[in-house]
Structures are given as C-alpha cells and as structure tokens.
Design a protein around this motif. Structure first.
Motif, PDB file in Angstrom:
ATOM      1  N   ARG A   1       0.669  -1.312   0.096  1.00 59.22           N
ATOM      2  CA  ARG A   1       0.059  -0.069   0.020  1.00 59.22           C
ATOM      3  C   ARG A   1       0.718   1.318   0.103  1.00 59.22           C
ATOM      4  O   ARG A   1       2.044   1.273   0.573  1.00 59.22           O
ATOM      5  CB  ARG A   1      -1.037   0.097   1.323  1.00 59.22           C
ATOM      6  CG  ARG A   1      -1.732  -1.044   1.163  1.00 59.22           C
ATOM      7  CD  ARG A   1      -3.063  -0.894   0.168  1.00 59.22           C
ATOM      8  NE  ARG A   1      -4.165  -1.453   0.378  1.00 59.22           N
ATOM      9  CZ  ARG A   1      -5.203  -1.024   1.207  1.00 59.22           C
ATOM     10  NH1 ARG A   1      -4.972   0.043   1.813  1.00 59.22           N
ATOM     11  NH2 ARG A   1      -6.269  -1.663   1.417  1.00 59.22           N
ATOM     12  N   LEU A   2       0.374   2.440  -0.813  1.00 54.48           N
ATOM     13  CA  LEU A   2       1.223   3.641  -0.943  1.00 54.48           C
ATOM     14  C   LEU A   2       1.667   3.968   0.733  1.00 54.48           C
ATOM     15  O   LEU A   2       2.797   4.556   0.655  1.00 54.48           O
ATOM     16  CB  LEU A   2       0.294   4.648  -1.151  1.00 54.48           C
ATOM     17  CG  LEU A   2       0.843   5.878  -1.778  1.00 54.48           C
ATOM     18  CD1 LEU A   2       1.793   5.631  -3.020  1.00 54.48           C
ATOM     19  CD2 LEU A   2      -0.028   6.942  -2.231  1.00 54.48           C
TER      20      LEU A   2
ATOM     21  N   ALA B   1       7.624   3.481   6.587  1.00 56.11           N
ATOM     22  CA  ALA B   1       8.923   2.974   6.627  1.00 56.11           C
ATOM     23  C   ALA B   1       9.943   4.189   6.744  1.00 56.11           C
ATOM     24  O   ALA B   1      10.807   4.234   7.548  1.00 56.11           O
ATOM     25  CB  ALA B   1       9.445   2.295   5.194  1.00 56.11           C
ATOM     26  N   VAL B   2       9.930   5.551   6.234  1.00 58.72           N
ATOM     27  CA  VAL B   2      10.698   6.440   6.457  1.00 58.72           C
ATOM     28  C   VAL B   2      10.523   6.991   7.878  1.00 58.72           C
ATOM     29  O   VAL B   2      11.646   7.351   8.499  1.00 58.72           O
ATOM     30  CB  VAL B   2      10.346   7.675   5.241  1.00 58.72           C
ATOM     31  CG1 VAL B   2      11.064   8.916   5.775  1.00 58.72           C
ATOM     32  CG2 VAL B   2      10.710   7.135   4.009  1.00 58.72           C
ATOM     33  N   GLN B   3       9.428   7.032   8.265  1.00 62.84           N
ATOM     34  CA  GLN B   3       9.237   7.682   9.586  1.00 62.84           C
ATOM     35  C   GLN B   3       9.653   6.918  10.660  1.00 62.84           C
ATOM     36  O   GLN B   3      10.335   7.332  11.635  1.00 62.84           O
ATOM     37  CB  GLN B   3       7.800   7.697   9.773  1.00 62.84           C
ATOM     38  CG  GLN B   3       7.365   8.388  11.085  1.00 62.84           C
ATOM     39  CD  GLN B   3       5.777   8.824  11.305  1.00 62.84           C
ATOM     40  OE1 GLN B   3       5.019   8.228  10.534  1.00 62.84           O
ATOM     41  NE2 GLN B   3       5.517   9.695  12.100  1.00 62.84           N
ATOM     42  N   GLN B   4       9.623   5.669  10.396  1.00 65.85           N
ATOM     43  CA  GLN B   4      10.108   4.418  11.612  1.00 65.85           C
ATOM     44  C   GLN B   4      11.656   4.742  11.392  1.00 65.85           C
ATOM     45  O   GLN B   4      12.077   4.899  12.659  1.00 65.85           O
ATOM     46  CB  GLN B   4       9.636   3.091  11.198  1.00 65.85           C
ATOM     47  CG  GLN B   4       9.981   2.272  12.236  1.00 65.85           C
ATOM     48  CD  GLN B   4       9.570   0.860  11.857  1.00 65.85           C
ATOM     49  OE1 GLN B   4       9.346   0.519  10.795  1.00 65.85           O
ATOM     50  NE2 GLN B   4       9.351  -0.155  12.823  1.00 65.85           N
TER      51      GLN B   4
ATOM     52  N   PRO C   1       1.196   2.598   8.130  1.00 66.82           N
ATOM     53  CA  PRO C   1       1.017   1.792   6.807  1.00 66.82           C
ATOM     54  C   PRO C   1      -0.358   1.037   6.723  1.00 66.82           C
ATOM     55  O   PRO C   1      -1.343   1.380   7.395  1.00 66.82           O
ATOM     56  CB  PRO C   1       1.964   0.454   7.577  1.00 66.82           C
ATOM     57  CG  PRO C   1       1.879   0.495   9.032  1.00 66.82           C
ATOM     58  CD  PRO C   1       1.515   1.867   9.407  1.00 66.82           C
ATOM     59  N   GLY C   2      -0.158   0.532   5.564  1.00 67.52           N
ATOM     60  CA  GLY C   2      -1.592  -0.272   5.104  1.00 67.52           C
ATOM     61  C   GLY C   2      -2.522   0.696   4.549  1.00 67.52           C
ATOM     62  O   GLY C   2      -3.814   0.143   4.603  1.00 67.52           O
TER      63      GLY C   2
ATOM     64  N   LEU D   1       0.006  -0.641  -4.638  1.00 61.40           N
ATOM     65  CA  LEU D   1       1.002  -0.341  -5.861  1.00 61.40           C
ATOM     66  C   LEU D   1       0.876  -1.572  -6.867  1.00 61.40           C
ATOM     67  O   LEU D   1       0.813  -2.707  -6.740  1.00 61.40           O
ATOM     68  CB  LEU D   1       2.399  -0.522  -5.214  1.00 61.40           C
ATOM     69  CG  LEU D   1       2.609   0.310  -3.930  1.00 61.40           C
ATOM     70  CD1 LEU D   1       4.093   0.496  -3.510  1.00 61.40           C
ATOM     71  CD2 LEU D   1       2.290   2.015  -4.308  1.00 61.40           C
ATOM     72  N   LYS D   2       0.869  -1.206  -8.367  1.00 62.35           N
ATOM     73  CA  LYS D   2       1.051  -1.964  -8.901  1.00 62.35           C
ATOM     74  C   LYS D   2       2.063  -1.727 -10.181  1.00 62.35           C
ATOM     75  O   LYS D   2       2.321  -0.480 -10.477  1.00 62.35           O
ATOM     76  CB  LYS D   2      -0.450  -2.379  -9.724  1.00 62.35           C
ATOM     77  CG  LYS D   2      -1.239  -1.074 -10.198  1.00 62.35           C
ATOM     78  CD  LYS D   2      -2.402  -1.529 -10.901  1.00 62.35           C
ATOM     79  CE  LYS D   2      -3.051  -0.497 -11.606  1.00 62.35           C
ATOM     80  NZ  LYS D   2      -4.415  -0.695 -12.323  1.00 62.35           N
ATOM     81  N   PRO D   3       2.206  -2.341 -10.925  1.00 60.22           N
ATOM     82  CA  PRO D   3       3.312  -2.431 -12.205  1.00 60.22           C
ATOM     83  C   PRO D   3       2.923  -1.276 -12.933  1.00 60.22           C
ATOM     84  O   PRO D   3       1.616  -1.220 -13.413  1.00 60.22           O
ATOM     85  CB  PRO D   3       3.500  -3.777 -12.921  1.00 60.22           C
ATOM     86  CG  PRO D   3       3.041  -4.750 -11.868  1.00 60.22           C
ATOM     87  CD  PRO D   3       2.086  -4.094 -11.035  1.00 60.22           C
TER      88      PRO D   3
END
Ligand code: MG
Ligand code: MG
Length: 257
Positions: free
Chosen positions: A150-151, A157-160, A194-195, A200-202
C-alpha cells in the motif's frame, strides 16, 4: 488520477533516470570547499544538455509573485531542506551539509533524484548520523515498493527509521508520482500509518524523497520564495530516487553505479 506507464514508457524513464544519476556523479566530483553553488549548477546543466536532455527545474513553478526557478539544480545548505537556489555568492565550505536535487527530462519523461553530501570532514557526529539515517530511510522505503504493497507503507518506513534515530520527518513537502510531468499523483508523505492508500502495481513510477531534520519537522520559506529551511535552524538532509514498480518488486531508475 494516477498515470500508469507502459513498459516502453518505463524504458524512456530509465534513460532519464540514468542521465540524472550521471549528473549526480559529475556534480559530486566538483564539490569541494570554495566552489560556488552556481558553479555546481553550471556543471549539472552542461552535462544534462550534453546527454540530449533538458533540466526539469529550470523555469519551473512561477506563480503569483513567485518567479520561476532560475537554475537547473537545487542546492540546499545546512538548515536549508530543499529548493535552495544556486548563486555565485554562495560558497560551499568545509563541514557544510550540501543537499543537491536533480531533475532531467528525456524524450518527454522526467527523472528526479537527490543526495546530501558532507563537504570534507563532518562538522559533528550528529551531522554524519543525520545523513546516514536519511539515506537508510530511503532504502527502507524502497524495500516496501512492490506490487500489492500500500502507498502509505512507503512513508511509514521512512518515519520509523528517521524517528527511531531521534530525528523528525518534514510534513509539508512530499514525494510524488512522476512521468511526463515532474509532479504527478499520488503524493507520497514521509510519515503515516502503514496499510493505507492505493495498492502499488506495475507501471506506477514514484519519486520517494525523505527530508529529515535534527530538530522539529516545521519549515518556513525564505524571502526568495523558494528556499525551504527548518523553522528551528537545525540541520536537514534529503535523499531521493525515482522508482518504478515492476512485476516482482521495483527498479530504482536513478540508481548510481
Ligand atoms: Mg527532486
Ligand atoms: Mg521530487
């Protein structure tokens, strides 16, 4: 609306990304105490044009009383977060944190990438840690980019990583989709749960760009209407890559050798 790219379009973005990566290498080699930020801008512009591309930033974003961005790269020193304007009067000094942001358009498609360098010896242990942690935050974000994620997994992840190291993430400026325009949907904050958000897709291509401050996350814009600084004057670092979602993960289009 999110614009998904065809394999042919991703291929063109791969070339744009390679040109941006080459520009970063070229400019990084020109960084030394005593160089002006205008000289670094000239190195970047010459290289981008030699490759048959056009600088994305030059002439970008004039509106109201704000003049269009006058240069080919952004050069942001120390407490400057992003959008620093190159100048013949701005001399890079030993111990400076220098954030460099690059964009180039090739065959109609943009690449966008940024790095923060320490000029000479680090001015402090904290400055060195800030630069390392910001780059690690980008790497952690990239590791989230794959079909089905998910977007908001990216910003989480950055924040963590950033807050886990005792730093803060800038809220008012975000990453973005990228393609025929430098800034497309979706916006990609560097924080959040998150979530959430789209899967996200190709074909989705994003510019992920953590901006991390030693002090608080608040920002302000200088009288030049461009340069964004930390409100509390603390140091800031910025890293960015342009990343395509692939069938089985992702490809960093602006990866450097
Ligand atoms: Mg950028
Ligand atoms: Mg960007």
């Amino acid at each position: 609306m999110i614009i998904y790219k065809s394999p042919d379009e991703v291929d063109r973005m791969r070339t744009a990304g390679r040109i941006v990566a080459g520009t970063i290498d070229r400019v990084t080699r020109a960084v030394r105490p005593g160089v002006t930020t205008a000289e670094l801008d000239a190195v970047a512009e010459a290289y981008i044009r030699e490759q048959g591309a056009t600088p994305s930033f030059k002439g970008y974003g004039g509106s109201g009383r704000r003049k269009p961005f006058p240069a080919s790269i952004c050069t942001s020193l120390n407490d400057e977060i992003v959008h620093g304007v190159p100048s013949r009067k701005r001399i890079v000094a030993e111990g400076d944190l220098l954030s460099l942001d690059f964009g180039a358009v090739w065959d109609g498609f943009h690449g966008d990438s940024a790095v923060t360098l320490i000029v000479g010896e680090p001015p402090s242990v904290e400055a060195e840690k800030l630069v390392r942690v910001t780059e690690e935050a980008l790497e952690a974000a990239i590791s989230q980019v794959r079909p089905g994620a998910r977007l908001s997994d990216i910003g989480a992840a950055v924040q963590q990583v950033a807050e886990g190291a005792g730093f803060s993430v800038v809220r008012e400026y975000v990453g973005h989709g990228i393609g025929r325009s430098m800034h497309e949907e979706p916006q990609i904050p560097n924080y959040g749960e998150p979530g959430r958000g789209v899967q996200l897709k190709p074909g989705l291509v994003v510019a992920v760009e953590p901006m991390v401050n030693v002090g608080g996350w608040e920002t302000r814009v200088l009288a030049d209407d461009w340069t964004v600084v930390t409100e509390d004057g603390s140091l800031s670092a910025h890293f960015e890559h342009t990343i395509a979602v692939t069938e089985d993960g992702c490809e960093v289009l602006t990866a450097r050798g």
